[in-house]
Structure formats: C-alpha cells, structure tokens
Design a protein around this motif. Structure first.
Motif, mmCIF file in Angstrom:
data_model
loop_
_atom_site.group_PDB
_atom_site.id
_atom_site.type_symbol
_atom_site.label_atom_id
_atom_site.label_comp_id
_atom_site.label_asym_id
_atom_site.label_seq_id
_atom_site.Cartn_x
_atom_site.Cartn_y
_atom_site.Cartn_z
ATOM 1 N N ARG A 55 0.809 -1.209 0.000
ATOM 2 C CA ARG A 55 0.000 0.000 0.000
ATOM 3 C C ARG A 55 0.851 1.272 0.000
ATOM 4 O O ARG A 55 0.627 2.187 -0.789
ATOM 5 N N GLY A 56 1.836 1.355 0.864
ATOM 6 C CA GLY A 56 2.669 2.557 0.932
ATOM 7 C C GLY A 56 3.467 2.793 -0.335
ATOM 8 O O GLY A 56 3.685 3.937 -0.744
ATOM 9 N N GLU A 58 2.490 1.810 -3.380
ATOM 10 C CA GLU A 58 1.526 2.262 -4.383
ATOM 11 C C GLU A 58 1.156 3.735 -4.199
ATOM 12 O O GLU A 58 0.938 4.458 -5.166
ATOM 13 N N GLN A 59 1.091 4.179 -2.946
ATOM 14 C CA GLN A 59 0.725 5.568 -2.662
ATOM 15 C C GLN A 59 1.931 6.510 -2.714
ATOM 16 O O GLN A 59 1.770 7.719 -2.677
ATOM 17 N N GLY A 60 3.138 5.915 -2.748
ATOM 18 C CA GLY A 60 4.352 6.735 -2.746
ATOM 19 C C GLY A 60 4.625 7.374 -1.394
ATOM 20 O O GLY A 60 5.322 8.381 -1.302
ATOM 21 N N THR A 61 4.099 6.774 -0.324
ATOM 22 C CA THR A 61 4.231 7.377 1.006
ATOM 23 C C THR A 61 5.056 6.557 1.979
ATOM 24 O O THR A 61 5.420 7.043 3.040
ATOM 25 N N ASP A 62 5.329 5.291 1.663
ATOM 26 C CA ASP A 62 6.088 4.432 2.570
ATOM 27 C C ASP A 62 6.931 3.491 1.736
ATOM 28 O O ASP A 62 6.453 2.476 1.249
#
Length: 197
Positions: A55-56, A58-62
């Motif tokens: 998930r992270g 894919e979102q570019g956040t993790d």
C-alpha cells in the motif's frame, strides 16, 4: 500428504515437491544432488507477501517500512527461515534428513572457492528456485522475470529443503499464467522492462 500438512501447520502458504530424478539434467553448480547426493526430493515452501505491505509503495508514502520489513527482509530472514527450520526439525523427528536452503539468486562475479575434489563443482552451488518451484508444481516465471503462482501472483518468497525422504512428487507446473502479452512492460512505472528484450 503428511509433509505438506505439517509444512502448512508450520507456516507455509505454498508447498510443492519435485523429484531429484527429474532434475538430474541440471548443471552441477545448480543441481540439488551436488549439495546432497542422496536426496530423493526437493520440498519447495513459500510464504505469501501480504497484500497490505504494498500500500505505501503504491501511494508513494512508505518506501522503507512495511514492504521491506514484512514483504522482503523479515519475511525471508525470519518468518520463512523459521518455517524452513521447523519443517527440517519435523523431518528429522520422522527419521529423514533435510537440508534447508534459502531461495537466493545465483551470485555473479568471482567464484567463492575451488572444488574440494576432482569432478566436484566449486562450493558456490546455488539452486535456481524458479526452476525448482516450477518442477514442484507451484507456478511459472513470467515475462517480467518474477515467479508467478495462481494463489498469489508475484507475491511470495521461497525456501527449499532437500531430503532423502522417498515421497511422491507433484507434477511440474504447466505454464498458463503469463501469456507474454507484454502488459507488465507497458505498466512498469519506471520503464524497467522491455517486452522486445
């Protein structure tokens, strides 16, 4: 059936068995029999990469927590290692020998050592887990170079156990997941894949 049941109870999400007889054609530096000449089977076990670990990314956040920990390093070095270790203990308790091995890719570069006797390979025998997992009926290598299973697509990590147990092997996996359509190359956000090559 008993080995597969025990492996699943010990944490394996995937379990397949390949006969070493069907692998005799492999070169010595990739052959399970180079490591354990008396082996009759290779048990390939896999643990799934949790869907949520991506998930992270894919979102570019993790990029440095969930996937590297639970989808890669800790998954292989702790969870999968524990599963392989526990299966090895189970095999030994039932009177068999088992050699647990990580599913590392072949090293490149200089050889690690020299043969210890004439006719033996240098001590860098690294089994090609993609070949063995397909021989054990678990899946296939896709056009993108990732190993694909019907259960988890490209999301699993593998370990292998060489054993002298005389067990029935699974049928090799007949490729059917990847049809070489090239969509992986088209969708690769970094352009790292080239369908023509």
């Amino acid at each position: 059936r008993e080995i597969k049941k025990a492996a699943r109870e010990l944490g394996a999400d995937l379990v397949g068995i390949a006969s070493t007889e069907s692998l005799r054609y492999l070169p010595a530096e990739e052959n399970p029999l180079s490591i354990f000449p008396q082996a009759k089977a290779v048990i390939v076990v896999g643990r799934k990469v949790l869907r949520g670990t991506l998930r992270g990314i894919e979102q570019g956040t993790d990029l440095d927590n969930s996937f590297p920990t639970f989808g890669f390093y800790e998954l292989e070095d702790n969870f999968l290692a524990k599963t392989a270790y526990d299966i090895t203990i189970w095999m030994e308790a039932h009177g068999f020998e088992a050699v647990p091995l990580f599913a590392y890719d072949s090293p490149s570069g200089q050889a690690i050592g020299v043969p210890v006797a004439p006719g033996k390979p240098a001590p860098n025998v690294i089994l090609k887990y993609r070949t063995l997992a397909q021989a054990a009926g678990l899946g296939e290598t896709g056009m993108n170079g990732l190993f694909l299973t019907p259960e988890f697509g490209p999301r699993q990590r593998f370990a292998m156990l060489l054993t002298d147990a005389d067990v029935e092997a699974d049928a090799p996996f007949e490729p059917r997941i990847c049809d070489d359509c090239g969509e992986c190359a088209i969708q690769c956000p970094l352009g790292a894949l080239d369908a023509d090559k």
